[in-house]
Enzyme design. Structure first.
Site, PDB file in Angstrom:
ATOM      1  N   HIS A  47       0.893  -1.271  -0.061  1.00 28.85           N
ATOM      2  CA  HIS A  47       0.029  -0.123   0.012  1.00 28.85           C
ATOM      3  C   HIS A  47       0.708   1.262  -0.083  1.00 28.85           C
ATOM      4  O   HIS A  47       0.690   2.298   0.510  1.00 28.85           O
ATOM      5  CB  HIS A  47      -0.850   0.142   1.109  1.00 28.85           C
ATOM      6  CG  HIS A  47      -2.253   0.386   1.161  1.00 28.85           C
ATOM      7  ND1 HIS A  47      -3.330  -0.211   0.539  1.00 28.85           N
ATOM      8  CD2 HIS A  47      -2.807   1.762   1.015  1.00 28.85           C
ATOM      9  CE1 HIS A  47      -4.533   0.698   0.293  1.00 28.85           C
ATOM     10  NE2 HIS A  47      -4.098   1.831   0.779  1.00 28.85           N
ATOM     11  N   ASP A  98       3.348  -2.824  -7.148  1.00 38.12           N
ATOM     12  CA  ASP A  98       3.569  -1.291  -7.021  1.00 38.12           C
ATOM     13  C   ASP A  98       4.271  -1.212  -5.561  1.00 38.12           C
ATOM     14  O   ASP A  98       4.792  -1.960  -4.972  1.00 38.12           O
ATOM     15  CB  ASP A  98       2.109  -0.669  -6.953  1.00 38.12           C
ATOM     16  CG  ASP A  98       1.379  -0.908  -5.730  1.00 38.12           C
ATOM     17  OD1 ASP A  98       2.071  -1.568  -4.514  1.00 38.12           O
ATOM     18  OD2 ASP A  98       0.117  -0.508  -5.762  1.00 38.12           O
TER      19      ASP A  98
END
Length: 393
Positions: A280, A311
């Site tokens: 996150h 990511d």
């Protein structure tokens, strides 16, 4: 605004820091508690080196990538980011247009402020990232809204069962739901361009931004708590809900927030179409391992062709290439694209994507690799790779 002087992603970071009020910038760039996950996401790239090849003939290079039968121009996309209206008016639309114009995926956050129906009617093609409750009745209503909006890729976030301890926001007096204060007003006054073009223009034309895509209905203003609570019911969400979604969702279903190989295996077993390795952006559990560090074990845990995306902390084309060499199919970029949009709208967000694409192309050539699909761990320094994976190459 001329962007000729913006040569790398960090240039947009510096410009956004000047343009945005301090509290807004800190909300975007910050992590949780001591910021270990945020710093760890960057440090991991420094520990992994390349082993390039020479005299390979790299004139005909390609960085295109195929995913679920679709071809994308580059292995990069825009990660989901919430409450972007605080950075630029209609910012979610800005990001969607920038991605679509370059043939790249854009993941619309459930905590976004432009209605997903408007995104789909405009540039279209957005993936939707949901913060889902463990409530089947509400999940059914959410699914029906997404289907009606012609969403084809549903991304379920797995790492937000409760609110993170974002002390930096509390110290800056900036919380969600947003609470106006004299301190924040003075912060805005010191940034007149933002005050006029973001704050006042938004209030005059749309009013206070809303959570338009959080659940099945258009939600409340960002100054108000949603009816079910901002994270109402998320602590109840389990893999059983994912199996339920798999039965009802006809499109692609992706789990975001995977760091453990056992969870990756469950995703495969439950019929998920892909996973996104992510912590996150360092905004949830502080001290969570960096996604790049988690990637090798996760790749070993799933079938070779299974789509593993990632990511977290990507700032250079070389960062992207390291993830691809370790087996990632797609890399999603968050904060830098939002900085680009904050500075110069669609042009700024697009410039960030262009810089990354150009760096990927250049560094493919310098690696001696013609096609992205040929890039593998053989192009990585075996010593530093061994330290990461614990295995010989």
């Amino acid at each position: 605004m001329s962007l000729n002087g913006f040569l790398c992603l960090s240039d947009f970071d510096k410009a956004a820091r000047r343009k945005l009020p301090h509290a807004v910038y800190e909300y975007v760039c910050g992590g949780t508690e001591d910021g270990l996950s945020v710093s760890g996401n960057r440090a991991c790239f420094d520990r992994l080196g390349f082993r390039p090849r020479g005299l390979t003939g790299v004139a005909d290079r390609s960085q295109s990538v195929r995913l679920w039968g679709n071809e994308y121009a580059s292995p990069i996309g825009i990660a989901p980011m919430g409450v972007t209206a605080i950075c630029r008016r209609h910012c979610d639309m800005t990001l969607a247009i920038a991605a679509r114009s370059r043939g790249l995926p854009y993941v619309l956050s459930g905590a976004s402020n432009v209605a997903l129906e408007d995104i789909q009617a405009g540039p279209g093609g957005a993936w939707y990232q949901g913060y889902f409750p463990g409530d089947l009745d509400r999940l059914e209503r959410i699914v029906q809204r997404l289907l009606k909006a012609d969403v084809n890729v549903l991304v379920v976030t797995s790492d937000t069962p409760v609110a993170a301890n974002r002390e930096n926001n509390q110290r800056n007096g900036f919380t969600i739901p947003f609470r106006p204060s004299l301190r924040l007003l003075l912060d805005g006054v010191r940034h007149p361009d933002w005050l006029f073009n973001v704050f006042f223009k938004t209030l005059i034309n749309e009013g206070v931004p809303r959570f338009l895509n959080l659940y099945e209905e258009h939600g409340p203003r960002i100054t108000e708590e949603p009816t079910h609570g901002f994270r109402g019911g998320r602590e109840l969400l389990t893999w059983e809900h994912m199996s339920w979604l798999r039965q009802r969702w006809p499109g692609k279903l992706v789990i975001k927030g995977i760091l453990h190989p056992a969870d990756a295996q469950v995703a495969v077993e439950r019929g998920m179409d892909g996973i996104i390795v992510s912590n996150h952006g360092g905004r949830q559990l502080d001290g969570a391992m960096a996604p790049l560090d988690a990637l090798p074990a996760i790749k070993r845990a799933v079938p070779e062709a299974y789509p593993v995306m990632i990511d977290g902390g990507f700032r250079r084309g070389t960062d992207v290439l390291k993830a691809i060499a370790l087996g990632a199919r797609m890399v999603f970029i968050g904060r830098p694209v939002l900085y680009g949009a904050s500075v110069a709208g669609v042009e700024g967000a697009g410039k960030v994507l262009d810089i990354l694409s150009q760096e990927i192309d250049r560094n493919l050539a310098l690696l001696g690799c013609t096609h992205l699909s040929d890039l593998d761990a053989d192009y990585l320094d075996p010593t530093t790779l061994r330290a990461l994976t614990g295995a010989d190459t």
